[in-house]
Design a protein around this motif. Structure first.
Motif, mmCIF file in Angstrom:
data_model
loop_
_atom_site.group_PDB
_atom_site.id
_atom_site.type_symbol
_atom_site.label_atom_id
_atom_site.label_comp_id
_atom_site.label_asym_id
_atom_site.label_seq_id
_atom_site.Cartn_x
_atom_site.Cartn_y
_atom_site.Cartn_z
ATOM 1 N N ALA A 44 0.863 -1.172 0.000
ATOM 2 C CA ALA A 44 0.000 0.000 0.000
ATOM 3 C C ALA A 44 0.901 1.224 0.000
ATOM 4 C CB ALA A 44 -0.906 0.006 1.224
ATOM 5 N N LEU A 45 0.773 2.052 -1.022
ATOM 6 C CA LEU A 45 1.568 3.264 -1.132
ATOM 7 C C LEU A 45 0.691 4.490 -0.919
ATOM 8 C CD1 LEU A 45 3.746 2.613 -4.348
ATOM 9 C CD2 LEU A 45 4.192 1.895 -1.993
ATOM 10 N N THR A 46 1.205 5.437 -0.151
ATOM 11 C CA THR A 46 0.600 6.764 -0.039
ATOM 12 C C THR A 46 1.614 7.753 -0.581
ATOM 13 O OG1 THR A 46 -0.648 6.146 1.934
ATOM 14 C CG2 THR A 46 -0.387 8.493 1.498
ATOM 15 N N LEU A 47 1.230 8.499 -1.620
ATOM 16 C CA LEU A 47 2.156 9.398 -2.292
ATOM 17 C C LEU A 47 1.686 10.844 -2.177
ATOM 18 C CD1 LEU A 47 2.650 7.426 -5.647
ATOM 19 C CD2 LEU A 47 4.113 7.348 -3.617
ATOM 20 N N ALA A 48 2.637 11.752 -1.972
ATOM 21 C CA ALA A 48 2.362 13.190 -1.977
ATOM 22 C C ALA A 48 3.266 13.839 -3.017
ATOM 23 C CB ALA A 48 2.616 13.794 -0.602
ATOM 24 N N ASN A 49 2.745 14.838 -3.704
ATOM 25 C CA ASN A 49 3.493 15.478 -4.786
ATOM 26 C C ASN A 49 3.624 16.972 -4.555
ATOM 27 O OD1 ASN A 49 4.621 16.384 -7.200
ATOM 28 N ND2 ASN A 49 3.317 15.104 -8.486
ATOM 29 N N GLY A 50 4.866 17.445 -4.601
ATOM 30 C CA GLY A 50 5.150 18.866 -4.543
ATOM 31 C C GLY A 50 5.778 19.336 -5.837
ATOM 32 N N GLY A 51 4.963 19.524 -6.878
ATOM 33 C CA GLY A 51 5.433 20.097 -8.133
ATOM 34 C C GLY A 51 6.256 19.186 -9.008
ATOM 35 N N HIS A 52 6.243 17.885 -8.751
ATOM 36 C CA HIS A 52 7.093 16.958 -9.493
ATOM 37 C C HIS A 52 6.290 16.201 -10.548
ATOM 38 C CE1 HIS A 52 11.062 15.101 -9.690
ATOM 39 N NE2 HIS A 52 10.443 13.951 -9.957
ATOM 40 N N LEU A 53 7.012 15.529 -11.448
ATOM 41 C CA LEU A 53 6.366 14.702 -12.461
ATOM 42 C C LEU A 53 5.630 13.543 -11.789
ATOM 43 C CD1 LEU A 53 9.357 14.559 -14.953
ATOM 44 C CD2 LEU A 53 7.144 15.639 -15.412
ATOM 45 N N PRO A 54 4.416 13.229 -12.235
ATOM 46 C CA PRO A 54 3.669 12.123 -11.646
ATOM 47 C C PRO A 54 4.394 10.792 -11.878
ATOM 48 C CG PRO A 54 2.236 13.529 -12.969
ATOM 49 C CD PRO A 54 3.640 13.939 -13.277
ATOM 50 N N PRO A 55 4.305 9.860 -10.922
ATOM 51 C CA PRO A 55 4.930 8.550 -11.081
ATOM 52 C C PRO A 55 4.203 7.706 -12.128
ATOM 53 C CG PRO A 55 4.399 9.036 -8.782
ATOM 54 C CD PRO A 55 3.670 10.016 -9.622
#
Length: 244
Positions: free
Chosen positions: A109-120
């Motif tokens: 189970a992954l929880t991801l947060a993004n700060g202005g980066h390219l989506p995985p």
């Protein structure tokens, strides 16, 4: 980390004395999970590498008080903003920061947060390459940025791939075009059975072939693969021999 196989590849910009502003890392959590990240800072060379070091140190310290990715990224944003305002250099960073836990029956189970980066990207067990809908604002620019967050389930054998813009913006081919995310997704089709280290190295090699010796920005890749439950897979870094 039990149930997680790691893979990474890093190629600093040719003009940056083999150091740069892309960065990645992972930390074991007290509950047996893992905190991981990949990001990029503005600029290149020595100054960018110093700024990168400060961000890595910030994550290492802040993870002791917060491990939820969005809240941790928000704390890091405040720390970076305070530092850049004090120095007056106006630097900023982009980053995907995540947390991984094994789940009952296998997988992650992954929880991801993004700060202005390219989506995985996610490589599914049937070979399909999925672009994650995850956006967010830059780290270190405004006090209260909008940060994207998403939860992802990886079945055993599936992989989440983080990468820097040195991959997607690599200019090459016959006309000097950008490599782009679409070409990356095409290159990953049929690679879903690759171990994480081999997958990360494949991305670096494909981009290198596309560049065909041209100058490029820093390139960083981090692969997080769901391994069979109970297996502890050591991190294997893929780095060109002459850069060690």
């Amino acid at each position: 980390v039990a149930g997680v196989q790691w893979g990474a590849a890093y190629r600093p910009a040719q003009s940056s004395l083999r150091i740069g502003g892309d960065f990645y890392g992972a930390h074991l959590l007290s509950d047996g999970g893992a905190l991981f990240y990949l990001g990029d800072v503005s600029g290149k060379g020595v100054d960018a590498a110093i700024f990168t070091g400060r961000i890595r140190q910030g994550i290492q310290a802040l993870r002791l008080v917060e491990t939820e990715p969005t809240r941790l990224l928000r704390l890091l944003n405040g720390s970076v903003l305070e530092t850049t305002r004090a120095s007056g250099n106006g630097r900023f960073a982009t980053m995907v920061l995540g947390r991984a836990h094994t789940v009952s029956g296998g997988g992650l189970a992954l929880t991801l947060a993004n700060g202005g980066h390219l989506p995985p990207l996610v490589l599914r067990e049937d070979g399909y390459v999925e672009a994650v809908d995850l956006r967010g604002m830059l780290v270190g620019v405004v006090p209260d940025p909008r940060l994207g967050s998403v939860n992802i389930q990886l079945q055993t054998g599936e992989t989440c791939l983080l990468f820097s813009d040195g991959v997607s913006e690599a200019r090459g081919g016959p006309d000097g075009e950008q490599f782009g995310t679409t070409r990356l997704m095409d290159a990953l089709e049929g690679c879903h059975r690759m171990p994480a280290p081999a997958l990360a190295e494949r991305v670096a090699q494909v981009v290198g072939d596309w560049l065909h010796g041209r100058d490029h920005d820093d390139i960083a890749v981090l692969a997080i693969r769901a391994a069979p439950t109970g297996m502890v897979m050591r991190h294997l870094r893929a780095v060109q021999e002459e850069q060690r």
